[in-house]
Write a protein that holds these residues in place. Structure first.
Motif, PDB file in Angstrom:
ATOM      1  N   LEU A   1       0.824  -1.208   0.000  1.00 14.11           N
ATOM      2  CA  LEU A   1       0.000   0.000   0.000  1.00 14.11           C
ATOM      3  C   LEU A   1       0.858   1.257   0.000  1.00 14.11           C
ATOM      4  O   LEU A   1       0.521   2.253  -0.658  1.00 14.11           O
ATOM      5  N   GLN A   2       1.963   1.228   0.762  1.00  6.59           N
ATOM      6  CA  GLN A   2       2.855   2.382   0.790  1.00  6.59           C
ATOM      7  C   GLN A   2       3.456   2.650  -0.589  1.00  6.59           C
ATOM      8  O   GLN A   2       3.562   3.802  -1.019  1.00  6.59           O
ATOM      9  N   ARG A   3       3.867   1.558  -1.291  1.00  6.79           N
ATOM     10  CA  ARG A   3       4.397   1.738  -2.644  1.00  6.79           C
ATOM     11  C   ARG A   3       3.323   2.289  -3.577  1.00  6.79           C
ATOM     12  O   ARG A   3       3.597   3.165  -4.404  1.00  6.79           O
ATOM     13  N   GLN A   4       2.103   1.752  -3.452  1.00 10.67           N
ATOM     14  CA  GLN A   4       1.012   2.253  -4.289  1.00 10.67           C
ATOM     15  C   GLN A   4       0.724   3.724  -4.005  1.00 10.67           C
ATOM     16  O   GLN A   4       0.479   4.514  -4.925  1.00 10.67           O
ATOM     17  N   VAL A   5       0.742   4.093  -2.714  1.00  9.39           N
ATOM     18  CA  VAL A   5       0.517   5.485  -2.351  1.00  9.39           C
ATOM     19  C   VAL A   5       1.619   6.373  -2.917  1.00  9.39           C
ATOM     20  O   VAL A   5       1.355   7.473  -3.439  1.00  9.39           O
ATOM     21  N   SER A   6       2.887   5.907  -2.862  1.00 13.57           N
ATOM     22  CA  SER A   6       3.995   6.687  -3.405  1.00 13.57           C
ATOM     23  C   SER A   6       3.829   6.875  -4.914  1.00 13.57           C
ATOM     24  O   SER A   6       4.046   7.975  -5.447  1.00 13.57           O
ATOM     25  N   GLU A   7       3.445   5.781  -5.610  1.00  8.96           N
ATOM     26  CA  GLU A   7       3.223   5.891  -7.049  1.00  8.96           C
ATOM     27  C   GLU A   7       2.085   6.854  -7.364  1.00  8.96           C
ATOM     28  O   GLU A   7       2.177   7.661  -8.306  1.00  8.96           O
ATOM     29  N   LEU A   8       1.007   6.767  -6.586  1.00  5.11           N
ATOM     30  CA  LEU A   8      -0.110   7.687  -6.799  1.00  5.11           C
ATOM     31  C   LEU A   8       0.297   9.124  -6.531  1.00  5.11           C
ATOM     32  O   LEU A   8      -0.133  10.051  -7.240  1.00  5.11           O
TER      33      LEU A   8
ATOM     34  N   LEU B   1       0.161  11.979  -9.180  1.00  8.28           N
ATOM     35  CA  LEU B   1      -0.585  13.200  -8.886  1.00  8.28           C
ATOM     36  C   LEU B   1       0.290  14.428  -9.089  1.00  8.28           C
ATOM     37  O   LEU B   1      -0.157  15.449  -9.635  1.00  8.28           O
ATOM     38  N   ALA B   2       1.550  14.345  -8.661  1.00 12.51           N
ATOM     39  CA  ALA B   2       2.463  15.476  -8.837  1.00 12.51           C
ATOM     40  C   ALA B   2       2.676  15.764 -10.322  1.00 12.51           C
ATOM     41  O   ALA B   2       2.666  16.923 -10.756  1.00 12.51           O
TER      42      ALA B   2
END
Length: 240
Positions: free
Chosen positions: A160-167, A171-172
């Motif tokens: 989930l942390q990797r997915q959040v980082s990718e998102l 987003l950026a």
């Protein structure tokens, strides 16, 4: 927090229930029945209760004879005093013999009870130890299960942390692209406005030029008309 002390009545009632169930009475057994308390105290209270009941119905000692050697010695003394001494000796001997027998029987009974109690306490302790080992086994199994679930949860958290980082990166990038496109859009709009203003100025200029051309055309037409007017009289005079 200290637990309240179990009353003697509750201990005796628990012992009677064990007796009625045909079970051996031990400190650990009484503890299970009462739900608490020291096994040594529980068993001591129960044994004191049993000893008190035995003393209430104990029969009187039976009369026994004295040894023959003492009997012969007493027969040689025929005086009334010796009869009293004989009777006293007999009573003392019977009492001492009874006391010795009772003490021996009591010691043997106590030893037997102590052995039975120790054996029963050992069995209860083994039973409790087995229960504790089973509980420990369950606890270990639960610990292994929870440890496995924790590892799985940690892996899920890492994913989930990797997915959040990718998102967050996506987003950026999207925000930067949006700002860039917004800037381009603003620039395009400003260019369109500028072009519109230029077109409006050009239209005004063209309109002004057309007006000037119309004035020049009208002026030239007037001049031509004036020339033509001037040229009309000259024609007939030339023919003459």
């Amino acid at each position: 927090m200290r637990h309240p002390e179990i009353s003697n009545e509750a201990i005796i009632a628990a012992g009677k229930k064990l007796q009625e169930a045909g079970r051996r009475i031990t400190g650990f057994g009484l503890r299970k029945m009462t739900g608490g308390g020291s096994p040594d105290r529980l068993l001591r209270v129960w044994e004191e209760h049993c000893e008190a009941e035995r003393n209430q119905g104990r029969p009187s000692a039976r009369t026994q004879g004295i040894p023959k050697d003492i009997e012969h010695s007493l027969k040689d003394l025929a005086s009334p005093l010796m009869d009293c001494v004989r009777q006293l000796a007999l009573e003392l001997y019977e009492k001492s013999e009874t006391h010795i027998q009772q003490q021996t029987a009591s010691d043997m009974e106590m030893s037997r009870k102590e052995q039975e109690k120790a054996r029963a306490e050992l069995l209860d302790a083994q039973s409790m130890l087995q229960e504790l080992e089973e509980d420990l086994g369950y606890a270990r199994a639960e610990r292994i299960k929870l440890s496995s679930e924790l590892k799985s949860a940690r892996k899920d958290i890492e994913i989930l942390q990797r997915q959040v980082s990718e998102l967050e990166r996506s987003l950026a990038v999207a925000q930067e692209k949006y700002h860039h496109e917004g800037a381009l859009k603003d620039a395009a709009l400003e260019a369109l406005k500028e072009e519109k203003r230029e077109n409006e100025e050009l239209a005004k200029t063209i309109s002004l030029l057309r007006a000037q051309m119309d004035e020049l055309s009208q002026h030239h037409a007037k001049q031509i008309d004036q020339l033509l007017e001037k040229m009309k009289p000259i024609g007939p005079m030339t023919k003459k």
